[in-house]
Design a protein around this motif. Structure first.
Motif, mmCIF file in Angstrom:
data_model
loop_
_atom_site.group_PDB
_atom_site.id
_atom_site.type_symbol
_atom_site.label_atom_id
_atom_site.label_comp_id
_atom_site.label_asym_id
_atom_site.label_seq_id
_atom_site.Cartn_x
_atom_site.Cartn_y
_atom_site.Cartn_z
ATOM 1 N N TYR A 1 43.532 45.508 32.838
ATOM 2 C CA TYR A 1 42.103 44.101 33.609
ATOM 3 C C TYR A 1 40.912 45.239 33.796
ATOM 4 C CZ TYR A 1 39.459 41.336 35.699
ATOM 5 O OH TYR A 1 38.205 40.107 35.627
ATOM 6 N N ILE A 2 41.532 46.140 34.724
ATOM 7 C CA ILE A 2 39.053 46.761 35.410
ATOM 8 C C ILE A 2 39.079 47.832 34.923
ATOM 9 C CG2 ILE A 2 38.986 48.523 37.009
ATOM 10 C CD1 ILE A 2 40.790 46.646 38.827
ATOM 11 N N THR A 3 39.987 48.427 33.787
ATOM 12 C CA THR A 3 38.860 49.397 33.097
ATOM 13 C C THR A 3 38.656 48.486 32.022
ATOM 14 O OG1 THR A 3 41.681 49.748 31.901
ATOM 15 C CG2 THR A 3 40.642 51.435 33.359
ATOM 16 N N THR A 4 38.796 47.394 31.682
ATOM 17 C CA THR A 4 38.165 46.580 30.708
ATOM 18 C C THR A 4 37.074 45.776 31.148
ATOM 19 O OG1 THR A 4 39.545 44.956 30.836
ATOM 20 C CG2 THR A 4 39.882 47.197 28.463
ATOM 21 N N HIS A 5 37.706 45.454 32.233
ATOM 22 C CA HIS A 5 36.047 44.077 32.825
ATOM 23 C C HIS A 5 35.483 44.730 33.882
ATOM 24 C CE1 HIS A 5 39.204 41.955 30.262
ATOM 25 N NE2 HIS A 5 37.947 41.459 29.789
ATOM 26 N N GLY A 6 36.005 45.939 34.693
ATOM 27 C CA GLY A 6 35.576 46.221 36.058
ATOM 28 C C GLY A 6 36.094 45.350 36.773
ATOM 29 N N HIS A 7 36.133 45.801 37.854
ATOM 30 C CA HIS A 7 36.643 44.628 39.090
ATOM 31 C C HIS A 7 36.033 43.545 39.486
ATOM 32 C CE1 HIS A 7 34.165 45.998 42.575
ATOM 33 N NE2 HIS A 7 34.680 47.051 42.032
ATOM 34 N N GLY A 8 34.837 43.634 39.725
ATOM 35 C CA GLY A 8 33.760 42.124 40.036
ATOM 36 C C GLY A 8 34.311 41.597 41.732
ATOM 37 N N SER A 9 34.342 40.818 41.058
ATOM 38 C CA SER A 9 34.537 40.011 42.991
ATOM 39 C C SER A 9 36.298 40.243 42.553
ATOM 40 C CB SER A 9 34.716 39.112 42.815
ATOM 41 O OG SER A 9 35.164 38.099 43.863
ATOM 42 N N TRP A 10 36.842 40.721 44.043
ATOM 43 C CA TRP A 10 37.765 41.106 44.344
ATOM 44 C C TRP A 10 38.740 40.207 44.248
ATOM 45 C CZ3 TRP A 10 39.806 45.032 42.180
ATOM 46 C CH2 TRP A 10 39.585 46.286 42.335
ATOM 47 N N SER A 11 38.377 39.480 44.723
ATOM 48 C CA SER A 11 38.985 37.547 45.314
ATOM 49 C C SER A 11 39.463 37.097 43.737
ATOM 50 C CB SER A 11 38.122 37.123 46.443
ATOM 51 O OG SER A 11 37.453 36.504 45.796
ATOM 52 N N SER A 12 39.085 37.500 42.911
ATOM 53 C CA SER A 12 39.229 37.045 41.027
ATOM 54 C C SER A 12 39.988 37.508 40.566
ATOM 55 C CB SER A 12 37.691 36.812 40.689
ATOM 56 O OG SER A 12 37.053 37.516 40.846
ATOM 57 N N VAL A 13 40.204 39.021 40.800
ATOM 58 C CA VAL A 13 41.002 40.099 39.838
ATOM 59 C C VAL A 13 42.378 38.622 39.478
ATOM 60 C CG1 VAL A 13 41.864 42.367 40.036
ATOM 61 C CG2 VAL A 13 39.476 41.631 40.723
ATOM 62 N N PRO A 14 42.823 38.982 40.955
ATOM 63 C CA PRO A 14 44.378 38.541 40.383
ATOM 64 C C PRO A 14 44.832 37.482 39.203
ATOM 65 C CG PRO A 14 44.024 38.804 42.780
ATOM 66 C CD PRO A 14 42.783 39.080 42.229
ATOM 67 N N LYS A 15 43.297 37.127 39.295
ATOM 68 C CA LYS A 15 43.796 35.793 38.242
ATOM 69 C C LYS A 15 43.862 35.797 37.255
ATOM 70 C CE LYS A 15 42.562 31.638 40.560
ATOM 71 N NZ LYS A 15 41.619 30.749 40.919
ATOM 72 N N LEU A 16 42.340 36.942 36.852
ATOM 73 C CA LEU A 16 42.180 37.078 35.884
ATOM 74 C C LEU A 16 42.972 37.823 35.275
ATOM 75 C CD1 LEU A 16 38.114 37.294 36.464
ATOM 76 C CD2 LEU A 16 39.412 35.407 35.319
#
Length: 315
Positions: free
Chosen positions: A27-42
């Motif tokens: 996920y992070i290598t393709t999208h970046g982390h952005g807001s960390w709080s939204s990472v797990p859902k995405l």
DNA sequence: AAAAATTACAACCGCTCGTAA
DNA sequence: ATTACGAGCGGTTGTAATTTT
């Protein structure tokens, strides 16, 4: 109590599985982390954002340096810690690819013990009171039993440059000014197994010819008597072959410091009390034995470019 | 060989800080 | 000025691996 940041959904805790790692990494290598709080859902993870962030920073990040700490890294940690204390994130910035967590763990599990074994307080980096008496006595005996060789005037000079580190100002103010501002020479400390070499640098007016680079009393002590003369428990020896590098100076890692070394080091620090009688142009090599980055902290003299060059001359 | 102790290090928790509303 | 919130930090705990008993 659940996690504040993720109380709505059920959240996994504890060690990460390879599958979870893969999801987060992809996920992070393709999208970046952005807001960390939204990472797990995405990313499809049942973790809280905080946990994801930590896992990425401390483990998954591709630019992390793997493997155990090198001796060079260890020296850096010790010296920066001496200045900054337990500011692990700041310390880690001096170590590319290392995380604050890693540095902190390494400190607590390893370095602390080493320092204690050397009779040093890991918090202050000073000699522990329990070690002081013993070491002082041992050192006095060593001085009595060793007839120092006088180092003749003009026997050589040493110039070296050091890498700047970000805490220079701090070092200057707190180490040099407060400790050494009144004397023209304090102590020469202990050369502590360092082997110095330099490569000729004609652009630098302070550079010295290769053949005048010397070992400074390897395994011995340099000190100043009450007449201002420099003494050493070993005479100067030439160090014939410079080792080239882009730096002017190459500093070889010291062998492990022994209790006896530390004793000498700290005993000699007390010589600063003799400062009123001294008027030579020697500089102090005493405190920087661990790391080139810390050399400036131990220097005193008429340095016009204070943090860049140190000369030992006309002692 | 098994249990206990120790070690290494991964992860968590509570707090502070900076920032934007 | 206040509040809310995410990021980051450092102390601490948890746990798997290793060593010792």
């Amino acid at each position: 109590m659940g996690h504040h940041c993720c109380s709505k959904q059920k959240v996994k805790r504890g060690l990460w599985s390879p599958e979870e790692d893969e999801k987060l990494f992809n996920y992070i290598t393709t999208h970046g982390h952005g807001s960390w709080s939204s990472v797990p859902k995405l990313a499809g993870l049942q973790r809280c954002g905080k946990s994801c962030r930590l896992r990425w920073i401390n483990y998954l990040r591709p630019d992390l340096k793997k493997g155990s700490f090198t001796e060079e890294e260890e020296r850096t940690i010790i010296e920066v810690h001496r200045i900054l204390g337990n500011r692990w994130a700041q310390i880690a910035k001096h170590l590319p690819g290392r995380t604050d967590n890693e540095v902190k763990n390494f400190w607590n599990s390893c370095i602390k013990k080493k320092l204690l074994a050397q009779g040093l307080d890991p918090n202050t980096h000073n000699l522990l009171p329990s070690s002081q008496k013993h070491l002082k006595r041992a050192h006095n005996n060593a001085l009595k039993s060793t007839i120092p060789h006088h180092i003749p005037p003009n026997s050589g000079s040493l110039v070296f440059s050091v890498d700047p580190i970000s805490d220079q100002d701090y070092i200057m103010k707190n180490d040099i000014e407060t400790c050494f501002s009144t004397s023209s020479i304090v102590d020469l400390g202990h050369a502590n197994n360092f082997v110095w070499s330099a490569k000729d640098n004609t652009q630098n007016p302070n550079a010295i010819p290769d053949n005048s680079v010397s070992l400074i009393s390897p395994n011995g002590y340099n000190m100043v008597d009450d007449q201002g003369s420099l003494w050493s428990t070993q005479s100067l020896e030439s160090f014939e072959q410079p080792i080239g590098s882009d730096d002017q100076m190459v500093i070889h890692p010291p062998e492990e410091m022994t209790i006896c070394d530390m004793e000498a080091e700290y005993e000699l620090r007390n010589l600063q009390n003799l400062d009123a009688t001294l008027n030579s142009q020697c500089f102090d090599f005493g405190f920087g034995d661990y790391s080139p980055t810390m050399m400036p902290s131990c220097l005193y003299g008429d340095m016009t470019s204070p943090m860049d060059h140190v000369a030992w001359d006309n002692c």
